[in-house]
Write an enzyme that holds these catalytic residues in place. Structure first.
Site, PDB file in Angstrom:
ATOM      1  N   ASP A 129      24.968  36.772  30.732  1.00 27.56           N
ATOM      2  CA  ASP A 129      24.337  35.751  29.890  1.00 27.56           C
ATOM      3  C   ASP A 129      23.062  35.183  30.498  1.00 27.56           C
ATOM      4  OD1 ASP A 129      26.698  36.028  28.343  1.00 27.56           O
ATOM      5  OD2 ASP A 129      27.699  34.481  29.521  1.00 27.56           O
TER       6      ASP A 129
ATOM      7  N   GLU B 211      25.744  34.391  18.456  1.00 28.72           N
ATOM      8  CA  GLU B 211      25.908  33.561  19.649  1.00 28.72           C
ATOM      9  C   GLU B 211      24.604  33.532  20.453  1.00 28.72           C
ATOM     10  OE1 GLU B 211      29.108  35.225  21.862  1.00 28.72           O
ATOM     11  OE2 GLU B 211      30.509  35.198  20.190  1.00 28.72           O
TER      12      GLU B 211
END
Length: 535
Positions: free
Chosen positions: A16, A187
């Site tokens: 991420d 997301e």
């Protein structure tokens, strides 16, 4: 030296990534989930080699992860710069049922390596938020909207809300501005403004082999957003032979005028669409802009293992070996060390109580979601040897210490020393736990009571061999046979119905399930790449 950058650039459990440029400096922030210090920030001047410089979340007073479920806690961070401050947005994920308690906070610091202070609570509505700082001086928090209602879809689109920097609070009405794409849940949304267009880069398709990234754009911040003709922007869903599987969640970075890259998530399986013990890593890809749309420079939506180096790194050699040997003679632990759910700076972890050693005071069991004494570092190679020297004098069977391969509290392999009350002897034994199915993987080996032990594990892809020896001996004694350890991975754990997307760790620990008074002393810990892997 090589003309190409070799991916991944952040190896082993670095998911991420949020990438940021400030002046000539580049920074990347990555998720750490239940491991502390929380959120790792790396620095580079060339985008090729990265050095750890900060982990802003250091104490339970900032955020408390005790009791959080495995693969919860700190999810995708977002790092930005505005108003003379670095902004770090994080999500502390507490629950995972039809309800999802996702507490979103902002930390700020004048200095990337300085004190990030106390968190500012933003909201608890969805996860993976990001700030967008518009060129009119306004700030907006962009996030997904999670819906717990049983007769609604869990993903309810993307929302944005203005943030008042002076009041330090969200203001105005929350506005839903994007419904997502045909790839499902959207997301990690991030906005970039270029040439009068707002570009929305988002992750989609889950976290496994269908993972992807999408791009949409609009002339107006609030939309409507149109989907890129290069859709998906990034994925390996249709490319099972690609070495960088599960590619998706990405972040734009402009190096020079008209020179752009993305940092993105990926995983490297041991076999085609197999288990990925190194977890989710970070790679870089060059992108180009065509007719106002970004796409990978290779003309596809598939990432490359070898990528053209940025112009600022043409003469830079890339570091590939992340071996280290730590001798516990200093006053600080290396940045590579992580503590499970608890701060690394606490009385149970001492570099001073036994000079020249790291002393670990045993606390709760290796299954505890609360207060464990466990220190570990990431696997960064498929083939490595980890070793430590330990002095430990257990007084009963409830006191243990040793060397562990650890994914989470439900999945580990543990070479531990303990005490047999019946034989009144100290022993060493190997125990493994896969998806909370426990069994011993070796016989008990009785050992000399007062002597230090050197504990070792040799990992070769999906296989591990544990051993030990006395310091004065030349050769190691095997403990048990070779074990299959590829079950210590997201993929294997998900197949058992559990949420999992962190990465494998190797480390040292101590437990005292009697009176929390015993301790183990470690003189060194080494993690050595066993041999060069073929890229």
């Amino acid at each position: 030296m090589g003309k190409k950058l070799v991916n991944p650039v952040l190896r082993g459990f670095h998911p991420d990534a949020s990438i940021l440029k400030v002046g000539l400096d580049y920074y990347m922030a990555t998720s750490t989930f239940e491991w502390m210090p929380g959120i790792d920030i790396y620095h580079s001047r060339d985008l090729v080699n990265w050095r750890h410089v900060a982990s802003p979340i250091q104490t339970c007073f900032q955020l408390d992860f005790k009791g959080n479920y495995n693969s919860g806690s700190l999810w995708a961070p977002h790092l930005s710069y505005s108003e003379g401050y670095f902004w770090l947005v994080v999500t502390d994920v507490k629950t995972n049922t039809a309800f999802k308690d996702t507490l979103n906070y902002l930390f700020v610091s004048k200095d990337i390596t300085g004190d990030w202070g106390e968190p500012l609570f933003l909201h608890a509505s969805g996860f993976d938020p990001a700030f967008f700082h518009d060129d009119d001086g306004k700030h907006y928090l962009v996030s997904m909207l999670y819906d717990h209602r049983l007769d609604y879809e869990r993903f309810s689109g993307l929302v944005m809300q203005e943030f008042d920097w002076h009041k330090k609070e969200l203001v105005g009405k929350r506005q839903r501005f994007f419904k997502g794409t045909d790839l499902g849940v959207c997301e990690g949304p991030q906005l970039v403004k270029k040439d009068g267009w707002y570009y929305l880069l988002a992750a989609a398709g889950g976290t496994g082999y269908s993972h992807a990234a999408t791009v949409s754009r609009s002339k107006y911040l609030e939309g409507p957003y149109e989907l890129s003709p290069w859709h998906p922007f990034l994925t390996t869903k249709d490319d099972p032979d690609n070495p960088l599987q599960k590619s998706g969640h990405a972040c734009f970075i402009e190096v020079q005028a008209d020179e752009w890259y993305i940092a993105h998530i990926c995983s490297r399986p041991l076999q085609k669409r197999g288990n990925c013990p190194l977890g989710r890593e970070t790679s870089l890809q060059k992108i180009v802009w065509e007719n106002g749309w970004p796409h990978l420079a290779n003309g596809s939506h598939h990432p490359d293992l070898y990528v053209e180096k940025p112009s600022i790194a043409k003469q830079i050699a890339q570091k590939m070996d992340f071996s280290e040997t730590v001798r516990f003679t200093n006053q600080d632990l290396p940045a590579s060390f992580k503590s499970l759910r608890m701060p690394i700076n606490r009385p149970e972890i001492s570099l001073t109580d036994c000079p020249g050693h790291l002393r670990l005071y045993g606390r709760q069991s290796i299954s505890s979601l609360h207060e464990q004494t466990l220190l570990a570092r990431r696997w960064q190679h498929f083939n490595f040897i980890a070793e430590t020297e330990m002095v430990f004098q257990p007084a009963n069977f409830q006191q243990m210490a040793g060397l562990v391969l650890f994914y989470d509290t439900d999945n580990w392999v543990y070479l531990h020393v303990s005490f047999d009350d019946n034989q009144e002897k100290k022993y060493i034994q190997l125990e493994e736990n896969f998806q909370n199915k426990f069994h011993y993987a070796s016989d008990r080996i009785y050992i000399e009571k007062e002597t230090p032990l050197i504990l070792r594990v040799e990992v070769t892809k999906e296989v591990a061999q544990f051993s030990f020896k006395y310091p004065e001996k030349q050769s190691f004694q095997l403990v048990g046979s070779k074990l299959r350890i590829d079950g210590l991975s997201d993929d294997a754990i998900k197949s058992g119905g559990k949420l999992a997307f962190t990465g494998e760790m190797v480390g040292i620990c101590a437990q005292d399930m009697y009176d929390h008074k015993s301790h183990a002393d470690f003189s060194y810990f080494s993690y050595l790449e066993k041999h060069r892997e073929k890229e």
